[in-house]
Design a protein around this motif. Structure first.
Motif, PDB file in Angstrom:
ATOM      1  N   GLY A 132      37.668  43.584  36.703  1.00 25.52           N
ATOM      2  CA  GLY A 132      38.364  42.466  37.344  1.00 25.52           C
ATOM      3  C   GLY A 132      37.425  41.561  38.104  1.00 25.52           C
ATOM      4  O   GLY A 132      37.573  40.336  38.085  1.00 25.52           O
ATOM      5  N   LEU A 133      36.429  42.149  38.766  1.00 24.87           N
ATOM      6  CA  LEU A 133      35.473  41.321  39.503  1.00 24.87           C
ATOM      7  C   LEU A 133      34.661  40.450  38.554  1.00 24.87           C
ATOM      8  O   LEU A 133      34.280  39.330  38.897  1.00 24.87           O
ATOM      9  N   ALA A 134      34.381  40.954  37.360  1.00 25.13           N
ATOM     10  CA  ALA A 134      33.637  40.154  36.380  1.00 25.13           C
ATOM     11  C   ALA A 134      34.502  39.034  35.816  1.00 25.13           C
ATOM     12  O   ALA A 134      33.990  38.004  35.375  1.00 25.13           O
ATOM     13  N   ARG A 135      35.824  39.237  35.855  1.00 18.84           N
ATOM     14  CA  ARG A 135      36.737  38.271  35.224  1.00 18.84           C
ATOM     15  C   ARG A 135      36.934  37.013  36.062  1.00 18.84           C
ATOM     16  O   ARG A 135      37.157  35.936  35.530  1.00 18.84           O
ATOM     17  N   GLY A 150      34.013  46.410  45.675  1.00 17.70           N
ATOM     18  CA  GLY A 150      35.178  47.012  45.046  1.00 17.70           C
ATOM     19  C   GLY A 150      36.450  46.371  45.553  1.00 17.70           C
ATOM     20  O   GLY A 150      36.460  45.646  46.550  1.00 17.70           O
ATOM     21  N   TRP A 151      37.572  46.669  44.857  1.00 13.48           N
ATOM     22  CA  TRP A 151      38.868  46.094  45.228  1.00 13.48           C
ATOM     23  C   TRP A 151      39.472  46.886  46.379  1.00 13.48           C
ATOM     24  O   TRP A 151      40.186  47.860  46.176  1.00 13.48           O
ATOM     25  N   GLY A 179      47.997  37.352  39.177  1.00 19.88           N
ATOM     26  CA  GLY A 179      46.740  37.936  38.738  1.00 19.88           C
ATOM     27  C   GLY A 179      46.910  38.798  37.502  1.00 19.88           C
ATOM     28  O   GLY A 179      46.029  38.840  36.639  1.00 19.88           O
ATOM     29  N   VAL A 180      48.061  39.488  37.380  1.00 18.42           N
ATOM     30  CA  VAL A 180      48.279  40.338  36.205  1.00 18.42           C
ATOM     31  C   VAL A 180      48.407  39.503  34.930  1.00 18.42           C
ATOM     32  O   VAL A 180      48.268  40.029  33.830  1.00 18.42           O
ATOM     33  N   HIS A 181      48.674  38.214  35.091  1.00 19.13           N
ATOM     34  CA  HIS A 181      48.713  37.300  33.950  1.00 19.13           C
ATOM     35  C   HIS A 181      47.398  36.539  33.806  1.00 19.13           C
ATOM     36  O   HIS A 181      47.331  35.541  33.086  1.00 19.13           O
ATOM     37  N   TYR A 182      46.372  37.008  34.538  1.00 23.89           N
ATOM     38  CA  TYR A 182      45.011  36.469  34.458  1.00 23.89           C
ATOM     39  C   TYR A 182      44.873  35.060  35.024  1.00 23.89           C
ATOM     40  O   TYR A 182      43.961  34.320  34.648  1.00 23.89           O
ATOM     41  N   SER A 183      45.767  34.677  35.929  1.00 22.13           N
ATOM     42  CA  SER A 183      45.567  33.417  36.641  1.00 22.13           C
ATOM     43  C   SER A 183      44.372  33.577  37.577  1.00 22.13           C
ATOM     44  O   SER A 183      44.288  34.545  38.334  1.00 22.13           O
ATOM     45  N   GLN A 184      43.471  32.614  37.525  1.00 26.71           N
ATOM     46  CA  GLN A 184      42.259  32.694  38.335  1.00 26.71           C
ATOM     47  C   GLN A 184      42.605  32.568  39.818  1.00 26.71           C
ATOM     48  O   GLN A 184      43.406  31.719  40.203  1.00 26.71           O
ATOM     49  N   PRO A 185      42.005  33.401  40.685  1.00 27.16           N
ATOM     50  CA  PRO A 185      42.255  33.263  42.124  1.00 27.16           C
ATOM     51  C   PRO A 185      41.549  32.058  42.723  1.00 27.16           C
ATOM     52  O   PRO A 185      40.471  31.673  42.269  1.00 27.16           O
ATOM     53  N   HIS A 186      42.153  31.470  43.746  1.00 25.78           N
ATOM     54  CA  HIS A 186      41.564  30.365  44.498  1.00 25.78           C
ATOM     55  C   HIS A 186      40.957  30.842  45.814  1.00 25.78           C
ATOM     56  O   HIS A 186      40.312  30.060  46.501  1.00 25.78           O
ATOM     57  N   SER A 187      41.223  32.098  46.176  1.00 26.42           N
ATOM     58  CA  SER A 187      40.702  32.602  47.443  1.00 26.42           C
ATOM     59  C   SER A 187      40.500  34.105  47.361  1.00 26.42           C
ATOM     60  O   SER A 187      41.156  34.800  46.577  1.00 26.42           O
ATOM     61  N   LEU A 188      39.571  34.585  48.180  1.00 30.96           N
ATOM     62  CA  LEU A 188      39.301  36.011  48.305  1.00 30.96           C
ATOM     63  C   LEU A 188      39.037  36.333  49.762  1.00 30.96           C
ATOM     64  O   LEU A 188      38.643  35.454  50.538  1.00 30.96           O
ATOM     65  N   VAL A 189      39.252  37.594  50.120  1.00 29.91           N
ATOM     66  CA  VAL A 189      38.746  38.078  51.398  1.00 29.91           C
ATOM     67  C   VAL A 189      37.610  39.047  51.104  1.00 29.91           C
ATOM     68  O   VAL A 189      37.627  39.764  50.098  1.00 29.91           O
ATOM     69  N   VAL A 190      36.617  39.025  51.968  1.00 27.52           N
ATOM     70  CA  VAL A 190      35.444  39.886  51.849  1.00 27.52           C
ATOM     71  C   VAL A 190      35.317  40.617  53.181  1.00 27.52           C
ATOM     72  O   VAL A 190      35.155  39.979  54.219  1.00 27.52           O
TER      73      VAL A 190
END
Length: 686
Positions: free
Chosen positions: A22-25, A55-56, A90-101
């Motif tokens: 998923g991270l590569a996607r 990791g997730w 996300g399960v339909h592979y829509s690209q995320p616009h934001s992440l938390v780290v």
């Protein structure tokens, strides 16, 4: 653009390893982790040296990554979707616009500190940042945006008694097990909601997969209670929040959105927003001792903790730009939702029209221009290209209750010509007419007549105008030769007038320039009106390529001083003092660059007090600012699609994509050269 958390980060760029596919996607990972110069995927048993493991969060899928980090003695860095993620799932592979780290935990784990919890415990927020947080909350509520935005936004039926919303969740979700909750938390939540509101209807929102039997929830059996009603349909969270007086959650993010809507929120787990004095909490977290305001909580979570990027350009972004983008995607998806018939489209256009109609639509293509009555059954709308809507087709749409739409290229289209089969980044769908048909009102004309343009939208239009000007972008963005030196004595002594040629058979002239209909007639009028000017004539690129009609006869050379063929139109606009045109888009591009524009027809940008017009329309009485015109014509009216993902984007994104395409392109692609050769040979045989 990124968070400005006080939590310590690595001081120099390093290499991070990950195991998850998923991270590569997701495209935005690279630009949202500037702490690491590279991110590399580690195969099982790999001994490749890295400085951290990604990791997730704390989900079961991250177990191997966390074990590897512990085994190697490396920091584990938790990645999760942001609180404003995307239009689709996300399960339909829509690209995320934001992440938390997160370097110390993850926001939904209340059993130990996270970077977000540390921010809320320690950070100081300035007045300006809190004002920004308040404005962003207002926009999220007004645009009705949530973490995911795939669900239809329809109001619940009205009720004659109070309502309370109780949020069920999927069983054993990580936010529950790490949020100090379990199955008994849901039981107590429902019992409290029923007891606290003895006269209310209890609406229980459960996941659609639970209703379908694909997943398990906690409150499925609650429907046996006479005052409880299960809602299993996908529905916009704001529609639920609007319909109720209070909200009960265990750890769902919907509770935070209810806080933004100023609804009382009761928490039976420990989500990130509980324990700060804003919610009614069943549990207590010893680490959360500080009282925080809602703007402070929002600023910590959405402005500092979350990181934003544009998934289509791969560039870092901001919360505000992300709201703009997802709101534009949602607006276009809702506008074009339905069951479509598309009549008379070539196979080339069919390849991209489905993307432009969006994920909430279905389309059936008909080769014939005369559909049979049975083909209208079960359809809501019919679309044709340009002016191909015959009287017979209009009558059939009226008879069968279908909405008739016309489609045309947008104003910021592509890097390359449509006649060369270059896929567009923008199209205009219009259910009233077409923007270039001055005989009838179009949706664009109605929009420009009636819209109250908000200051934030006008500011965005100004930024877009400056970006287009800075990048020298136009409709087609075909690179040209370096401009020649003008004859001595011209610059500064004679006004330089640019006359853009048009395709004389084009529908825009037939419907938008009732008096002057040829390039030669236009040049004659310009020479008559500006006898002392230095007139530069620029033929239309489709005419030059040999595909369309519009060449001048030999006598026309007396009407202009210089013909410039293979030159960039933006260079010519910037050279000119005035632009004189029938209805060419060059006039609009000239307005954006503050050039004096004279129109001899009625293009969409004429009649609003910004141009010198030979003709007038009684429907256009409003005086517009340039930024209002740009807001209507570029930000609201067209539909934009990212060609790589096929997802909706917006004008701001399309401009950056064009710049990237132009930077990657050198000369005409071989495919285009081959197609032009075929087209020209074929046309000579006609």
């Amino acid at each position: 653009m990124h968070n400005d958390s006080t939590v310590l980060r690595p001081s120099s760029p390093r290499v991070a390893g990950y195991l998850s596919k998923g991270l590569a996607r997701w495209h935005i990972i690279r630009c949202l982790l500037p702490e690491y110069s590279r991110q590399v995927r580690l195969k099982p048993g790999s001994r490749q040296p890295v400085d951290a493991i990604l990791g997730w969060g704390l989900k079961p899928t991250s177990t191997r990554a966390r074990r590897m980090a512990a085994r190697r003695g490396l920091p584990y860095v938790a990645i999760e979707d942001g609180f404003l993620r995307s239009l689709g799932l996300g399960v339909h592979y829509s690209q995320p616009h934001s992440l938390v780290v997160d370097y110390s935990g993850i926001y939904y784990d209340a059993t130990r500190p996270s970077d977000l919890e540390t921010l809320l415990a320690e950070a100081v927020f300035e007045t300006e940042e809190l004002a920004r947080a308040s404005q962003a909350m207002q926009r999220l509520r007004r645009c009705r945006l949530s973490k995911y935005n795939h669900a239809p936004d329809r109001p619940l039926p009205t009720s004659d008694r109070p309502r309370v919303l109780v949020i069920d969740q999927t069983r054993d979700d990580a936010s529950i097990t790490h949020g100090m909750a379990d199955a008994s938390s849901f039981k107590r939540m429902l019992e409290s909601a029923i007891a606290d509101h003895p006269d209310a209807e209890i609406l229980i929102k459960t996941h659609p997969d639970v209703i379908a039997g694909r997943k398990q929830g906690y409150l499925t059996q609650a429907s046996t209670h006479p005052r409880c009603r299960l809602i299993g349909d996908d529905i916009n969270p704001w529609a639920l929040i609007d319909a109720v007086d209070a909200v009960y959650v265990v750890t769902s993010q919907l509770g935070f959105e209810a806080l933004m809507a100023e609804k009382p929120v009761h928490c039976f787990g420990m989500p990130f927003y509980a324990g700060w004095g804003l919610t009614f909490d069943e549990l207590h977290c010893e680490r959360r001792q500080r009282q925080r305001s809602l703007p402070e909580l929002f600023a910590a979570a959405y402005l500092r903790y979350c990181r934003y990027a544009n998934p289509y350009t791969g560039l870092p972004s901001t919360l505000e730009a992300t709201i703009d983008l997802i709101a534009d995607q949602k607006r276009q998806r809702d506008r074009l939702a339905g069951r479509w018939l598309a009549v008379g489209f070539s196979s080339w256009k069919r390849a991209f029209i489905t993307d432009f109609l969006g994920p909430a639509s279905s389309v059936r293509f008909l080769q014939s221009d005369r559909p049979q009555p049975h083909e209208f059954e079960g359809r809501d709308s019919l679309v044709v290209w340009g002016q191909k809507a015959t009287d017979e087709l209009k009558a059939l749409c009226r008879q069968h209750g279908l909405k008739l739409w016309r489609m045309e290229d947008g104003f910021v289209r592509s890097v390359g010509l449509g006649v060369d089969l270059t896929r567009p980044l923008s199209l205009a769908f219009d259910s009233r007419g077409l923007y270039y048909d001055a005989n009838h009102e179009s949706e664009l004309e109605r929009l420009l007549t009636e819209t109250e343009f908000e200051p934030a939208l006008l500011a965005r239009a100004e930024r877009l105008r400056r970006r287009l000007t800075e990048l020298k972008l136009s409709k087609y963005n075909v690179r040209g030769k370096t401009l020649p030196t003008l004859p001595e004595g011209v610059a500064g002594s004679r006004p330089i007038v640019l006359v853009p040629g048009q395709v004389e058979s084009d529908a825009s002239i037939a419907h938008g320039s009732p008096e002057i209909k040829t390039n030669q007639a236009l040049l004659e009028a310009v020479r008559h009106n500006r006898p002392d000017a230095f007139i530069i004539y620029k033929p239309h690129p489709d005419v030059v390529s040999g595909a369309r009609v519009g060449l001048l006869d030999k006598r026309a050379s007396e009407l202009y001083d210089l013909e410039l063929v293979h030159y960039d139109i933006i260079d010519l606009i910037e050279l000119a003092d005035e632009i004189h045109t029938m209805c060419s888009l060059t006039g609009f591009e000239g307005l954006m660059r503050e050039v004096d524009v004279h129109t001899y027809g009625l293009p969409f940008y004429a009649g609003w007090g910004l141009t010198q017009d030979r003709l007038s329309s009684p429907r256009r009485q409003r005086q517009l600012t340039l930024d209002a015109l740009i807001a209507g014509a570029l930000l609201i009216y067209p539909t934009y699609v990212d060609p790589l993902s096929g997802e909706f984007c917006n004008a701001d994104t399309a401009v950056e994509l064009m710049q990237q395409q132009r930077d990657q392109r050198s000369g005409l692609p071989f495919r285009v050269r081959l197609y032009r050769l075929y087209r020209n040979l074929f046309s000579q045989r006609q």
